[in-house]
Write a protein that holds these residues in place. Sequence first.
Motif, PDB file in Angstrom:
ATOM      1  N   ALA A  63       0.827  -1.204   0.000  1.00  0.00           N
ATOM      2  CA  ALA A  63       0.000   0.000   0.000  1.00  0.00           C
ATOM      3  C   ALA A  63       0.866   1.260   0.000  1.00  0.00           C
ATOM      4  CB  ALA A  63      -0.928   0.011   1.208  1.00  0.00           C
ATOM      5  N   VAL A  64       1.948   1.246   0.788  1.00  0.00           N
ATOM      6  CA  VAL A  64       2.851   2.402   0.845  1.00  0.00           C
ATOM      7  C   VAL A  64       3.532   2.627  -0.505  1.00  0.00           C
ATOM      8  CG1 VAL A  64       4.994   3.289   1.857  1.00  0.00           C
ATOM      9  CG2 VAL A  64       3.241   2.272   3.327  1.00  0.00           C
ATOM     10  N   VAL A  65       4.004   1.521  -1.120  1.00  0.00           N
ATOM     11  CA  VAL A  65       4.641   1.642  -2.435  1.00  0.00           C
ATOM     12  C   VAL A  65       3.641   2.171  -3.466  1.00  0.00           C
ATOM     13  CG1 VAL A  65       5.732   0.363  -4.328  1.00  0.00           C
ATOM     14  CG2 VAL A  65       6.349  -0.159  -1.966  1.00  0.00           C
ATOM     15  N   GLY A  66       2.405   1.660  -3.436  1.00  0.00           N
ATOM     16  CA  GLY A  66       1.379   2.127  -4.365  1.00  0.00           C
ATOM     17  C   GLY A  66       1.060   3.598  -4.173  1.00  0.00           C
ATOM     18  N   LEU A  67       0.998   4.020  -2.883  1.00  0.00           N
ATOM     19  CA  LEU A  67       0.737   5.425  -2.589  1.00  0.00           C
ATOM     20  C   LEU A  67       1.859   6.316  -3.124  1.00  0.00           C
ATOM     21  CD1 LEU A  67      -0.888   7.650  -1.149  1.00  0.00           C
ATOM     22  CD2 LEU A  67       0.412   7.121   0.933  1.00  0.00           C
ATOM     23  N   ALA A  68       3.100   5.905  -2.885  1.00  0.00           N
ATOM     24  CA  ALA A  68       4.253   6.681  -3.359  1.00  0.00           C
ATOM     25  C   ALA A  68       4.252   6.779  -4.886  1.00  0.00           C
ATOM     26  CB  ALA A  68       5.557   6.050  -2.871  1.00  0.00           C
ATOM     27  N   ALA A  69       3.921   5.659  -5.543  1.00  0.00           N
ATOM     28  CA  ALA A  69       3.873   5.662  -7.012  1.00  0.00           C
ATOM     29  C   ALA A  69       2.767   6.584  -7.517  1.00  0.00           C
ATOM     30  CB  ALA A  69       3.653   4.246  -7.530  1.00  0.00           C
ATOM     31  N   GLY A  70       1.619   6.572  -6.826  1.00  0.00           N
ATOM     32  CA  GLY A  70       0.521   7.448  -7.229  1.00  0.00           C
ATOM     33  C   GLY A  70       0.873   8.923  -7.093  1.00  0.00           C
ATOM     34  N   VAL A  71       1.518   9.275  -5.975  1.00  0.00           N
ATOM     35  CA  VAL A  71       1.936  10.668  -5.764  1.00  0.00           C
ATOM     36  C   VAL A  71       2.965  11.081  -6.815  1.00  0.00           C
ATOM     37  CG1 VAL A  71       3.162  12.226  -4.202  1.00  0.00           C
ATOM     38  CG2 VAL A  71       1.423  10.671  -3.299  1.00  0.00           C
ATOM     39  N   ALA A  72       3.948  10.175  -7.071  1.00  0.00           N
ATOM     40  CA  ALA A  72       4.972  10.478  -8.075  1.00  0.00           C
ATOM     41  C   ALA A  72       4.338  10.658  -9.451  1.00  0.00           C
ATOM     42  CB  ALA A  72       6.011   9.361  -8.119  1.00  0.00           C
ATOM     43  N   GLY A  73       3.378   9.787  -9.778  1.00  0.00           N
ATOM     44  CA  GLY A  73       2.688   9.900 -11.066  1.00  0.00           C
ATOM     45  C   GLY A  73       1.957  11.227 -11.197  1.00  0.00           C
ATOM     46  N   GLY A  74       1.325  11.682 -10.091  1.00  0.00           N
ATOM     47  CA  GLY A  74       0.629  12.962 -10.113  1.00  0.00           C
ATOM     48  C   GLY A  74       1.583  14.130 -10.339  1.00  0.00           C
ATOM     49  N   LEU A  75       2.717  14.102  -9.626  1.00  0.00           N
ATOM     50  CA  LEU A  75       3.701  15.177  -9.771  1.00  0.00           C
ATOM     51  C   LEU A  75       4.326  15.188 -11.169  1.00  0.00           C
ATOM     52  CD1 LEU A  75       5.509  14.929  -6.303  1.00  0.00           C
ATOM     53  CD2 LEU A  75       3.933  16.711  -7.063  1.00  0.00           C
ATOM     54  N   PHE A  76       4.722  14.001 -11.644  1.00  0.00           N
ATOM     55  CA  PHE A  76       5.319  13.916 -12.980  1.00  0.00           C
ATOM     56  C   PHE A  76       4.322  14.357 -14.049  1.00  0.00           C
ATOM     57  CE2 PHE A  76       8.194  10.334 -11.259  1.00  0.00           C
ATOM     58  CZ  PHE A  76       9.156  11.255 -10.881  1.00  0.00           C
ATOM     59  N   GLY A  77       3.073  13.894 -13.893  1.00  0.00           N
ATOM     60  CA  GLY A  77       2.040  14.232 -14.874  1.00  0.00           C
ATOM     61  C   GLY A  77       1.755  15.715 -14.909  1.00  0.00           C
ATOM     62  N   ALA A  78       1.719  16.356 -13.726  1.00  0.00           N
ATOM     63  CA  ALA A  78       1.474  17.795 -13.667  1.00  0.00           C
ATOM     64  C   ALA A  78       2.598  18.563 -14.364  1.00  0.00           C
ATOM     65  CB  ALA A  78       1.354  18.246 -12.215  1.00  0.00           C
ATOM     66  N   ARG A  79       3.839  18.123 -14.107  1.00  0.00           N
ATOM     67  CA  ARG A  79       4.971  18.810 -14.736  1.00  0.00           C
ATOM     68  C   ARG A  79       4.952  18.624 -16.254  1.00  0.00           C
ATOM     69  NH1 ARG A  79      10.759  17.885 -12.068  1.00  0.00           N
ATOM     70  NH2 ARG A  79       9.577  18.863 -10.388  1.00  0.00           N
ATOM     71  N   ALA A  80       4.644  17.409 -16.694  1.00  0.00           N
ATOM     72  CA  ALA A  80       4.631  17.131 -18.129  1.00  0.00           C
ATOM     73  C   ALA A  80       3.529  17.916 -18.840  1.00  0.00           C
ATOM     74  CB  ALA A  80       4.449  15.634 -18.374  1.00  0.00           C
ATOM     75  N   SER A  81       2.322  17.925 -18.271  1.00  0.00           N
ATOM     76  CA  SER A  81       1.199  18.605 -18.925  1.00  0.00           C
ATOM     77  C   SER A  81       1.366  20.121 -18.890  1.00  0.00           C
ATOM     78  CB  SER A  81      -0.126  18.210 -18.263  1.00  0.00           C
ATOM     79  OG  SER A  81      -0.124  18.525 -16.885  1.00  0.00           O
ATOM     80  N   ALA A  82       1.857  20.647 -17.756  1.00  0.00           N
ATOM     81  CA  ALA A  82       2.093  22.093 -17.681  1.00  0.00           C
ATOM     82  C   ALA A  82       3.213  22.502 -18.649  1.00  0.00           C
ATOM     83  CB  ALA A  82       2.453  22.501 -16.252  1.00  0.00           C
ATOM     84  N   GLY A  83       4.226  21.641 -18.785  1.00  0.00           N
ATOM     85  CA  GLY A  83       5.306  21.927 -19.732  1.00  0.00           C
ATOM     86  C   GLY A  83       4.824  21.929 -21.167  1.00  0.00           C
ATOM     87  N   LEU A  84       3.961  20.969 -21.503  1.00  0.00           N
ATOM     88  CA  LEU A  84       3.385  20.930 -22.850  1.00  0.00           C
ATOM     89  C   LEU A  84       2.596  22.206 -23.120  1.00  0.00           C
ATOM     90  CD1 LEU A  84       2.526  19.547 -25.505  1.00  0.00           C
ATOM     91  CD2 LEU A  84       0.664  18.467 -24.228  1.00  0.00           C
TER      92      LEU A  84
END
Length: 580
Positions: A63-84
């Motif tokens: 659960a902790v690993v899944g949570l960390a992956a979800g948070v990382a995905g949100g941060l990476f996705g925000a940076r990628a979409s805002a950059g685009l």
Amino acid sequence: MRDIVKNIKGYWAVSILTPIAMLVEVAMEMILPGLMAGIIDDGVNKGNQTVILQDGGWMLLVAVVGLAAGVAGGLFGARASAGLAKNLRGSMFRKIQTYSFENIDRFESSSLITRLTTDVTNVQNAYMMLLRMGMRAPASMIVALVMSFAVSRQMAMIYVYALIFLVVIIGIMLPVISRMFQKVFKKYDAMNESAQENVSAIRVVKAYVREDYENQKFQKKSADIYKNFLKVEKIMTLIMPVMMGTVYVCILLLSWNGAKLIVGGSLQTGELVQLLTYCMSILMSLMMFAMVAMMILMSMASVQRISEVLEEKPAIENPENPVMEIKDGSIDFDHVNFSYLRNDNYVLSDIDLHIKSGETIGIIGGTGSSKSTLVSLISRLYDVSTGAVKVGGVDVRNYDLEKLRDSVSVVLQQNLLFSGTIYDNLRWGDKNATDEECQRAAELACADEFINRFPDGYNTMISQGGTNVSGGQRQRLCIARALLKKPKVLILDDSTSAVDTSTDAKIRKAFREEIPGTTKLIIAQRISSVQDADRIVVMDEGRINGIGTHDELLQTNAIYRDVYESQAGGSGDFDEKEED
């Protein structure tokens, strides 16, 4: 989509890391139901506390690993979409800067603003959803299906039938939604046009007390968008109850069939719990996938509109081997014809005019006689339809655009200043101009008279568009800005209409004495503004009706004589009061 992919540049790493992080999150979520089933079947049912603690510990870690992956995905996705979005706005803005007047005429300014803002935001949101849910939803669905078949093929078939049903429903709805979104964006353009027009002309609106009318017009266009969005939302809201109904039916069928299989001994309680968890995961994933699909469909209309801006080819471009030096300010119109629509309906017809370097040429004519169009051909704001315009003996189409426009200063009919100090605005003419050079140009344009009255002088802040100075002051600042370019050709397009005749005379005197070698073209409505010119060109319905000095035209040209007599008989040439 090629235009979108090009603008991911610089954000490929986070664009790749986002779906990877989402896959890790999915993997962790798919492991949890199996661990839960083990706790129930091997721990609780058999009274084995060691299994409960061991599998419980693994569940916590997963659960902790899944949570960390979800948070990382949100941060990476925000940076990628805002950059685009940042890259897209930059690419569009840079492209718009290359447009000629002809290109800009093709796009309404309100539409360009919508494309730079609303459309880019739609693409940004869609890209975020695509990177996160676009990877997560199908991965979660596929893994859950595989795991369900591994537990019980018979029970897993319930999901397959549910998926087929939902895919058909979504497939029917999405094309309808897509067509509706395309209509909505056209309504956005109309609303933005109304807002922009109202704000830019707010003084006229208030002068004529038309606030209520403008409010009604804006509210009507806003209501059109509301109605269209409401139709889309009504269709979209149907998807949720259909999906939830399908989920409940699946749960009932799983519970009914699962109970019989448990009694028959072919299924364990923990496995049923595992299957119910996968049921929610599969159907929720499909729901997310539907939302992603709708977001993408909505953004496709925006992608198309953005692509139109990026793919538009400038009507005027540099030649392959441009001429970099302009010899002098001589101008030749060789039998020029011009049409805005690129057809035979010419607004300028058979213009044959030859101007020597250093001459002062007045241009006069009625409204719609194409005076402004004539001079816009000199700096290649438009290209001729047939014939040729030459500056310094060379066809303007052979010059480097930047060199040509640096040598031809144009003070347009609509005077525009930018937010910043007076110095900032003057240095549009020459970014490296010293304070002394700016002040000298202001003196020549008779702008120093009012600038020195400001408490901050040349450091006075000008509001956007120059709305905090009068019309005459704007005109004089624009003339000073043009003079700083030290041009070979200076074009004044009705640029002294808002100043009194005394100031107009001072400006013309400064031109004669300070820049005698510069060719000067003065478009004016007042005879007094052009009567001292070396020659005066009389325009009528896109043709040259007469050429000569003031005295010659009074004798030979009926149009010129009528204008002169109407102004001499009234107060048109003798208005000493500056227009505010």
